[in-house]
Enzyme design. Structure first.
Site: not given
Length: 389
Positions: A212, A334, A349
């Site tokens: 992003h 997980d 990110s």
């Protein structure tokens, strides 16, 4: 008569079933597909779909269910599978914007009254100042000098948050507090932060990360790059995400320069990796039409030893339209990662996603009200941005 009714009923049920199957399968198909030179589109649909290339227009094709039922016309991109080195490692970013960004407006006293020359000139929060009186502006200091030497007026070239350029005339005013010329606005010329390096192209040394754009902390607008660099980064500590509050990787920038930052886009940060290529595993990139809902892996770095590790996630939803950085919804399953971070946290990110041994995308955003889940971008979208000049 009863046999005819039963036959008709079975026929109508069959037609309804095919129609329902066709509708579901259409939703599984994007509007454009990557087709390899062998003609294989490699579709991840539940039912068998064939792709027939248009003989009159090689850039389009017709998708058919069972080779008979037309589903939709799709665009075609012919290219061979791309192979990249997946990182999943923490990196730091330093960048100077292409101009100075207006991050705030503030009135001040001049001549015994409240004034704001910037607001009166039509300047808004998020505008990017490119030049002052014909001279290019890149730093806060250059803008301050332009105001100081304005001799009564400034002609500013601006780019607004929608990318529209315009010129405004601004007349700074003397501040009653210190006698200096002021404009009534706060500006910023740089940004720095930590994220995750997604991939490196071994053929040309280019890289992609974050998934992003890098946004200004105050305006939340994408910051255009004038120049920048990526550097090593290290984890100091981890703040776990909890419902209502996003967690984060608390780290610091290292001293090792890794590359040149060249582009800041909605789909991530890109540039040239100039340091020696690290020893990373190579993965083939899957086009978006190969991605399935279900189990996948995330490669991320959340431990202080700086080593990336694979963790289990589930792809809950796939979206072929809308925000180019929010193509999938994923959930961390997980137990080790949930214990360590609570799910997806800031700094993750750009962490690559892997399914069926292929690179399919990268995580981009966390859901604040459910930190176990968040958005991810298609690998295909990141590669398109990286290759776009």
């Amino acid at each position: 008569m009863n046999r005819r009714k039963r036959a008709l009923g079975l026929f109508l049920a069959l037609v309804s079933g095919i129609a329902a199957a066709a509708l579901i399968t259409v939703r599984q198909l994007p509007d454009d597909l990557i087709v390899h030179n062998d003609g294989n589109a490699r579709l991840a649909t539940f039912l068998p779909v064939s792709v027939e290339i248009n003989e009159e227009n090689a850039d389009s094709a017709r998708a058919k269910l069972f080779g008979m039922v037309k589903l939709k016309d799709v665009g075609i991109h012919r290219e061979e599978p791309k192979k990249v080195l997946l990182a999943g490692t923490l990196f730091g970013l330093r960048m100077y914007s292409d101009g100075v960004m207006v991050v705030g407006l503030s009135d001040f006293d001049s001549g015994g009254r409240k004034v704001n020359p910037a607001k009166e000139s039509g300047i808004s929060r998020g505008d990017m100042i490119r030049s002052a009186n014909g001279r290019r502006i890149y730093t806060n200091e250059e803008f301050a000098d332009a105001v100081k030497n304005s001799k009564g007026a400034l002609t500013l070239e601006l780019t607004d948050k929608n990318g529209k350029n315009r010129h405004v005339r601004l007349i700074p005013a003397d501040s009653d507090a210190d006698g200096c010329l002021k404009t009534g606005m706060w500006v910023r010329d740089s940004a720095a932060g930590i994220g995750t390096l997604t991939f490196i192209d071994p053929e040309n040394g280019t890289f992609g990360g974050l998934g992003h754009g890098i946004c200004d902390a105050d305006t939340h607008e994408i910051v255009p790059i004038h120049e920048g660099e990526i550097v090593s980064a290290e984890i100091g500590s981890i703040r776990r995400g909890v419902r209502g509050s996003a967690g984060e990787i608390r780290g610091y920038l290292g001293g090792e320069e890794l590359g040149v930052l060249e582009k800041n886009t909605l789909c991530g940060a890109y540039g040239q990796y100039t340091s020696a290529l690290p020893t990373l595993k190579e993965y083939e990139t899957a086009p978006k039409q190969e991605i399935r809902q279900g189990k996948a892996k995330i490669l991320c770095t959340v431990q202080t030893d700086g080593r990336p590790r694979l963790y289990d996630v589930v792809i809950k939803r796939i979206n072929y339209s809308g925000d180019p950085a929010k193509n999938m919804i994923i959930t961390v399953t997980d137990e080790k990662l949930l214990k360590e971070t609570g799910g997806i946290i800031q700094g993750m990110s750009g962490s690559p996603l892997i399914q069926n041994g292929k690179f399919i995308g990268a995580v981009t955003h966390v859901f604040v009200n459910d930190p176990t889940s968040g958005y991810a971008i298609f690998a295909e979208n990141m590669l398109r941005q990286q290759e776009d000049k």
